[in-house]
Each structure stands twice: as C-alpha cells, then as structure tokens.
Design a protein around this motif. Structure first.
Motif, PDB file in Angstrom:
ATOM      1  N   LEU A   1      31.325  52.834  40.285  1.00 36.16           N
ATOM      2  CA  LEU A   1      30.498  52.256  40.110  1.00 36.16           C
ATOM      3  C   LEU A   1      31.132  50.037  39.841  1.00 36.16           C
ATOM      4  CD1 LEU A   1      30.459  53.758  36.698  1.00 36.16           C
ATOM      5  CD2 LEU A   1      28.862  53.518  37.806  1.00 36.16           C
ATOM      6  N   THR A   2      32.145  49.906  40.158  1.00 32.71           N
ATOM      7  CA  THR A   2      32.949  48.825  39.976  1.00 32.71           C
ATOM      8  C   THR A   2      32.215  48.369  41.256  1.00 32.71           C
ATOM      9  OG1 THR A   2      34.752  49.823  40.632  1.00 32.71           O
ATOM     10  CG2 THR A   2      34.866  49.494  39.103  1.00 32.71           C
ATOM     11  N   ALA A   3      32.710  49.321  42.755  1.00 30.78           N
ATOM     12  CA  ALA A   3      31.996  48.923  44.117  1.00 30.78           C
ATOM     13  C   ALA A   3      30.668  48.384  44.062  1.00 30.78           C
ATOM     14  CB  ALA A   3      32.958  50.277  45.255  1.00 30.78           C
ATOM     15  N   ARG A   4      29.957  48.895  43.140  1.00 29.25           N
ATOM     16  CA  ARG A   4      28.493  48.450  43.314  1.00 29.25           C
ATOM     17  C   ARG A   4      27.637  47.211  42.532  1.00 29.25           C
ATOM     18  NH1 ARG A   4      23.832  51.459  44.961  1.00 29.25           N
ATOM     19  NH2 ARG A   4      24.516  53.550  44.400  1.00 29.25           N
ATOM     20  N   GLN A   5      28.857  47.411  41.929  1.00 25.93           N
ATOM     21  CA  GLN A   5      28.523  46.234  40.399  1.00 25.93           C
ATOM     22  C   GLN A   5      29.904  44.870  41.389  1.00 25.93           C
ATOM     23  OE1 GLN A   5      30.891  46.968  36.537  1.00 25.93           O
ATOM     24  NE2 GLN A   5      28.842  48.272  36.009  1.00 25.93           N
ATOM     25  N   GLY A   6      30.518  45.220  41.917  1.00 29.77           N
ATOM     26  CA  GLY A   6      30.933  43.733  43.127  1.00 29.77           C
ATOM     27  C   GLY A   6      32.448  42.862  42.388  1.00 29.77           C
ATOM     28  N   ASP A   7      32.623  44.328  41.081  1.00 32.36           N
ATOM     29  CA  ASP A   7      33.975  42.997  39.784  1.00 32.36           C
ATOM     30  C   ASP A   7      34.417  44.389  39.575  1.00 32.36           C
ATOM     31  OD1 ASP A   7      34.805  41.501  38.160  1.00 32.36           O
ATOM     32  OD2 ASP A   7      32.406  40.746  37.419  1.00 32.36           O
ATOM     33  N   GLU A   8      35.675  44.241  39.319  1.00 35.17           N
ATOM     34  CA  GLU A   8      36.595  45.713  39.001  1.00 35.17           C
ATOM     35  C   GLU A   8      36.975  44.488  37.585  1.00 35.17           C
ATOM     36  OE1 GLU A   8      40.473  45.578  41.197  1.00 35.17           O
ATOM     37  OE2 GLU A   8      38.673  46.494  42.862  1.00 35.17           O
ATOM     38  N   ARG A   9      36.321  42.936  37.450  1.00 43.86           N
ATOM     39  CA  ARG A   9      37.667  42.810  36.600  1.00 43.86           C
ATOM     40  C   ARG A   9      36.795  43.433  35.129  1.00 43.86           C
ATOM     41  NH1 ARG A   9      36.085  37.088  37.974  1.00 43.86           N
ATOM     42  NH2 ARG A   9      34.188  37.899  38.345  1.00 43.86           N
ATOM     43  N   PRO A  10      35.440  43.699  34.917  1.00 44.14           N
ATOM     44  CA  PRO A  10      35.001  44.254  33.069  1.00 44.14           C
ATOM     45  C   PRO A  10      36.042  45.702  33.321  1.00 44.14           C
ATOM     46  CG  PRO A  10      33.567  43.596  34.870  1.00 44.14           C
ATOM     47  CD  PRO A  10      34.242  43.407  35.442  1.00 44.14           C
ATOM     48  N   LEU A  11      36.220  46.635  33.888  1.00 43.50           N
ATOM     49  CA  LEU A  11      37.351  47.670  34.129  1.00 43.50           C
ATOM     50  C   LEU A  11      38.166  47.833  33.511  1.00 43.50           C
ATOM     51  CD1 LEU A  11      37.578  51.036  34.726  1.00 43.50           C
ATOM     52  CD2 LEU A  11      38.357  50.588  36.892  1.00 43.50           C
ATOM     53  N   PHE A  12      39.345  46.933  33.548  1.00 45.75           N
ATOM     54  CA  PHE A  12      40.815  46.589  33.735  1.00 45.75           C
ATOM     55  C   PHE A  12      40.096  45.711  31.790  1.00 45.75           C
ATOM     56  CE2 PHE A  12      41.240  45.647  37.639  1.00 45.75           C
ATOM     57  CZ  PHE A  12      41.540  46.427  38.189  1.00 45.75           C
ATOM     58  N   GLY A  13      39.462  45.380  31.896  1.00 46.10           N
ATOM     59  CA  GLY A  13      39.419  44.634  30.171  1.00 46.10           C
ATOM     60  C   GLY A  13      39.023  45.918  29.500  1.00 46.10           C
ATOM     61  N   LEU A  14      38.223  47.280  30.072  1.00 43.62           N
ATOM     62  CA  LEU A  14      37.911  47.717  28.996  1.00 43.62           C
ATOM     63  C   LEU A  14      38.867  48.646  28.553  1.00 43.62           C
ATOM     64  CD1 LEU A  14      34.757  49.074  30.714  1.00 43.62           C
ATOM     65  CD2 LEU A  14      34.651  48.479  28.276  1.00 43.62           C
ATOM     66  N   ILE A  15      40.454  48.260  30.007  1.00 45.89           N
ATOM     67  CA  ILE A  15      41.485  50.177  29.924  1.00 45.89           C
ATOM     68  C   ILE A  15      42.025  48.932  28.915  1.00 45.89           C
ATOM     69  CG2 ILE A  15      43.654  50.199  30.856  1.00 45.89           C
ATOM     70  CD1 ILE A  15      41.424  50.773  33.470  1.00 45.89           C
ATOM     71  N   HIS A  16      42.080  47.799  28.799  1.00 48.17           N
ATOM     72  CA  HIS A  16      42.942  47.113  28.252  1.00 48.17           C
ATOM     73  C   HIS A  16      42.555  47.055  26.154  1.00 48.17           C
ATOM     74  CE1 HIS A  16      45.749  43.919  26.023  1.00 48.17           C
ATOM     75  NE2 HIS A  16      44.705  43.689  25.365  1.00 48.17           N
ATOM     76  N   ASP A  17      41.263  46.990  26.332  1.00 53.20           N
ATOM     77  CA  ASP A  17      40.921  47.371  24.817  1.00 53.20           C
ATOM     78  C   ASP A  17      40.979  48.593  24.349  1.00 53.20           C
ATOM     79  OD1 ASP A  17      40.708  44.296  24.498  1.00 53.20           O
ATOM     80  OD2 ASP A  17      38.087  44.600  25.254  1.00 53.20           O
TER      81      ASP A  17
END
Length: 243
Positions: free
Chosen positions: A193-209
C-alpha cells in the motif's frame, strides 16, 4: 513484490520506539509479560474480555478496509481477506479461556468496551475514510508485531499461575499466528500500500496514534481493576479507623 529490508527496519524501529515509550509511561502493563510479580487476576481477565470485544469491533473496520483495498491493490486485498477471515474467529479462542475463569460468552459480550477502545475504533473508521485501508492495516501490523514479541510470555505466565486449561485458546491463537506468520503478512500488505502511494509517512503517523490510544486503554484498564481495588481497600481502612 519483495519487501525492502530497510522498509522493515524503519517500521520496526518506529514500533519499538512506541513500545519503549509505552513501558516508560503506562503503569503496571509490563507485569502481564515480565517480572516475578503475580498476575493481577482482575486485570488479566478484564484485559481478555476487552480482547474479545476489540476483535468483534475491529471486524467492522477490517471489512471497511477490505472494501477500500479492493480498489487500491487487489492482490493486497486477497491477503487481507484471508487474514481478516481468520481474525474473525479468534474471539472464540479467548472465550474458551474466559469460560475457565467462570465467564459466559453472554457476560463477556454484555461488558461495555472501555472508552479508549471505542475511541480506537472511531479513529480507525475515520482513518479509513481519510487515507484508505492503510489505517486498519497499521493497527493490525502494530498488534501482530507486539503479539510476536510478548504474547507467548503472557500466556506462559498465565499458564503457570492458573493452569494449562486456562490458556488453551490463547495457545491455539499463538500457533495460528506463528504458522500463518501474520506479522509478515501484514508487513507485506503495508509495503504494497505504501509503495503504491509513494509515501510511508501516513503509516508512521497511524502507528503513533494507535500506540497512544492503546496506551490510554491500558491506563483505563488499570483504573477499572487495580485502581478500584486500591480505592476499596483505602475506604475499608478509613471505615475501620472511624469505627
């Protein structure tokens, strides 16, 4: 699609930082898996009750994520569908153990979830609407990684304190997670999913929350069990002194 090693490292580093912060700031939770202190039975049982409630509640967000993922990455959706179909039945394993503690399925399901659990599910549902299926995947990724790190220790401690029959369902759950390698499955889906979006930052924000919401859950768990026991003890002491 092969998962790059540096992606796995970044994800696990992020989760490790969250767990380190958790153990520094959340009172008492570490006793479930670590140390010589006996399990607080009320704390342990209420945690297992909430586990059943959370499995059933996340079944809804898992389904919403599947609907979104079908349009995002169909191959990832195949893996997610297999995973969530298995998770759908895991409540039965914990219910099996809870019956050994004298809890019926009806009693467990009638127990209202703690506010932090409700907040977590609301966050996941809003996250799916905002960023897609990654919100639910981030939750499962974090939970499966933590399970791989700590669940066997919790089960071993409960078995030693209660009996093997009290953790039969929990042990079966461990076996399923290990045999199916659920953590690796979730890491693969997150990478797709992150490779398709080209951005890992949302994943790390979600993990933090998500880590923050789970920390709040354990604070509420302590307040409802150990905290209430302490309050009753102090009131009994006060009444004895007053009399």
């Amino acid at each position: 699609m092969a998962i790059p090693g540096d992606f796995k490292r970044r994800v696990e580093d992020a989760m490790r930082l969250e767990v380190d912060a958790f153990f520094r700031t959340v009172h008492y939770a570490s006793h479930l898996a670590e140390g010589e202190e006996a399990l607080d039975e009320a704390y342990y049982i209420r945690h297992r009750v909430e586990t059943v409630r959370r499995i059933r509640m996340t079944s809804r967000t898992d389904a919403l994520a599947l609907a979104a993922m079908i349009g995002e990455d169909y191959d990832a959706a195949r893996a997610w569908a297999r995973y969530t179909a298995q998770e759908l039945n895991h409540d039965l394993l914990y219910l099996q153990d809870l019956r050994r503690h004298g809890f019926t399925g009806e009693q467990v399901i009638a127990t209202p979830p703690l506010p932090a659990t409700v907040a977590l599910l609301d966050y996941l549902e809003r996250g799916i609407a905002r960023v897609g299926s990654l919100a639910a995947v981030a939750y499962s990724l974090f939970v499966e990684w933590n399970s791989a790190q700590y669940s066997a220790k919790v089960v071993a401690k409960a078995e030693a304190q209660f009996s093997p029959s009290h953790v039969k369902g929990s042990k079966a759950h461990l076996t399923i997670d290990e045999d199916q390698d659920h953590y690796a499955m979730m890491l693969d889906v997150a990478w797709r999913l992150t490779a398709r979006q080209g951005d890992e930052r949302p994943l790390f924000g979600l993990i933090h929350d998500i880590a923050g919401l789970l920390s709040e859950y354990f604070r509420e768990l302590h307040a409802q069990t150990v905290g209430q026991q302490a309050d009753r003890s102090w009131r009994a002491c006060d009444e004895a002194v007053a009399s």
